[in-house]
Design a protein around this motif. Structure first.
Motif, PDB file in Angstrom:
ATOM      1  N   THR A   1       0.838  -1.207   0.000  1.00  0.00           N
ATOM      2  CA  THR A   1       0.000   0.000   0.000  1.00  0.00           C
ATOM      3  C   THR A   1       0.867   1.248   0.000  1.00  0.00           C
ATOM      4  N   ASN A   2       1.899   1.273   0.845  1.00  0.00           N
ATOM      5  CA  ASN A   2       2.787   2.438   0.895  1.00  0.00           C
ATOM      6  C   ASN A   2       3.487   2.668  -0.443  1.00  0.00           C
ATOM      7  N   SER A   3       3.901   1.590  -1.086  1.00  0.00           N
ATOM      8  CA  SER A   3       4.606   1.712  -2.365  1.00  0.00           C
ATOM      9  C   SER A   3       3.687   2.279  -3.440  1.00  0.00           C
ATOM     10  N   LEU A   4       2.471   1.743  -3.527  1.00  0.00           N
ATOM     11  CA  LEU A   4       1.528   2.234  -4.525  1.00  0.00           C
ATOM     12  C   LEU A   4       1.121   3.677  -4.235  1.00  0.00           C
TER      13      LEU A   4
ATOM     14  N   ALA B   1       1.830   6.776  -6.699  1.00  0.00           N
ATOM     15  CA  ALA B   1       0.704   7.554  -7.219  1.00  0.00           C
ATOM     16  C   ALA B   1       0.856   9.037  -6.900  1.00  0.00           C
ATOM     17  N   VAL B   2       1.193   9.358  -5.649  1.00  0.00           N
ATOM     18  CA  VAL B   2       1.354  10.766  -5.266  1.00  0.00           C
ATOM     19  C   VAL B   2       2.524  11.389  -6.017  1.00  0.00           C
ATOM     20  N   SER B   3       3.617  10.664  -6.163  1.00  0.00           N
ATOM     21  CA  SER B   3       4.769  11.177  -6.899  1.00  0.00           C
ATOM     22  C   SER B   3       4.406  11.448  -8.359  1.00  0.00           C
ATOM     23  N   THR B   4       3.617  10.554  -8.947  1.00  0.00           N
ATOM     24  CA  THR B   4       3.192  10.743 -10.337  1.00  0.00           C
ATOM     25  C   THR B   4       2.332  11.985 -10.481  1.00  0.00           C
TER      26      THR B   4
ATOM     27  N   PRO C   1       8.755   2.937 -12.153  1.00  0.00           N
ATOM     28  CA  PRO C   1      10.003   2.932 -11.370  1.00  0.00           C
ATOM     29  C   PRO C   1       9.828   3.459  -9.949  1.00  0.00           C
ATOM     30  N   ALA C   2       8.835   4.338  -9.726  1.00  0.00           N
ATOM     31  CA  ALA C   2       8.625   4.884  -8.387  1.00  0.00           C
ATOM     32  C   ALA C   2       8.180   3.817  -7.402  1.00  0.00           C
ATOM     33  N   MET C   3       7.545   2.744  -7.877  1.00  0.00           N
ATOM     34  CA  MET C   3       7.109   1.680  -6.970  1.00  0.00           C
ATOM     35  C   MET C   3       8.291   0.969  -6.322  1.00  0.00           C
TER      36      MET C   3
ATOM     37  N   ILE D   1       3.392  -6.685 -11.249  1.00  0.00           N
ATOM     38  CA  ILE D   1       2.579  -5.472 -11.160  1.00  0.00           C
ATOM     39  C   ILE D   1       2.974  -4.492 -12.259  1.00  0.00           C
ATOM     40  N   SER D   2       4.269  -4.323 -12.464  1.00  0.00           N
ATOM     41  CA  SER D   2       4.748  -3.419 -13.513  1.00  0.00           C
ATOM     42  C   SER D   2       4.285  -3.890 -14.887  1.00  0.00           C
ATOM     43  N   SER D   3       4.322  -5.197 -15.127  1.00  0.00           N
ATOM     44  CA  SER D   3       3.899  -5.736 -16.424  1.00  0.00           C
ATOM     45  C   SER D   3       2.415  -5.492 -16.658  1.00  0.00           C
TER      46      SER D   3
END
Length: 286
Positions: free
Chosen positions: A69-72, A76-79, A220-222, A266-268
């Motif tokens: 959850t923290n990674s996503l 998302a916020v960074s994007t 890449p942010a994940m 997930i990236s794929s």
């Protein structure tokens, strides 16, 4: 030998170095990581090759859910932050900068010729308690005591924005740079306001660039590691931190490989969704 067959052999010979490099540096390492993810952890922190789902069962326990959850959330916020800052920059360079557009793009890219860790270390100096920003604020009398910036979520976002801003600006700039200016003139002749012209002409035509920017930042942010550790103090564990800790600190190679495989999956999925949405956008435009 026919001309077509000869052409195919020449094409294969020209592609062989690239294909060989891709297999050696991309395909084989991925297969090794996948193999490790199904291995068992031995007593001494190594891995015994076999086929077991123990690592995946352990990974999908509730204790690891907040990490995903923290990674996503961070991605998302960074994007969103990168898009809010990067789109106006790309818009100005593509449509307003004129002959200075090349210079502005060069100024955007030059700092990224420096090593990544060096640049992040510079931000640690800027954001530190005795750093440049706190010293300037104290000198101007805006604050009475230094503000703690390192080890906070905003500091991590600043680092993410700095790291991924070029990958946001460049695809959007490419989309806007190919915009037919006559469409904007037609919208103006039809009585559209600048805001209406932007939302109905400029932004829809720049959507492929925006979608590419989202892909280049979110994926890449994940799995980013250095920025949350250096600027966030490592307080919030995300997938990049988890992988490093599992491999180096806990010596749990199978579980670390399983996290890597899940991150790759997930990236794929995101990339496949991106390709489908992009195809739909292109079909709608035609």
């Amino acid at each position: 030998m026919t001309a077509a067959r000869r052409g195919n052999l020449v094409t294969l010979a020209l592609l062989a170095p690239s294909l060989l490099s891709a297999v050696l540096l991309l395909v084989i390492p991925i297969l090794i990581v996948i193999a490790f993810s199904f291995a068992e952890q031995d007593t001494y922190g190594g891995a015994r090759f076999g086929f077991t789902l123990t690592s995946y069962r352990e990974l999908f326990q509730t204790i690891y859910l907040p990490i995903f959850t923290n990674s996503l959330q961070l991605a998302a916020v960074s994007t969103i932050v990168c898009l809010l800052v990067g789109y106006p920059i790309a818009y100005f360079i593509a449509l307003r900068a004129g002959r200075y557009a090349g210079l502005l793009l060069a100024l955007l890219l030059i700092p990224f010729w420096i090593d990544f860790i060096v640049r992040m270390s510079a931000w640690m100096v800027l954001l530190g308690r005795g750093g440049t920003i706190n010293s300037a604020l104290l000198g101007l009398g805006l604050i009475e005591q230094p503000i703690r910036m390192i080890g906070t979520y905003p500091a991590v976002l600043v680092g993410m924005l700095y790291a991924f801003l070029p990958t946001t600006v460049l695809p959007i700039h490419a989309a806007l740079n190919g915009l037919d200016k006559r469409l904007l003139e037609a919208a103006d002749d039809l009585g559209a306001t600048p805001l209406q012209s932007f939302w109905r002409v400029t932004f829809p035509l720049s959507l492929p660039g925006v979608m590419a920017a989202i892909l280049f930042v979110f994926v890449p942010a994940m799995g980013v590691y250095a920025i949350p550790v250096l600027l966030g103090g490592g307080k919030s564990i995300i997938l990049g931190n988890l992988i490093v800790q599992l491999f180096l600190d806990f010596r749990n190679i199978p579980l670390g490989a399983a996290v890597s495989v899940v991150l790759l999956a997930i990236s794929s999925v995101i990339i496949v969704c991106y390709m489908r949405v992009l195809r739909s956008v292109e079909e709608a435009r035609t």
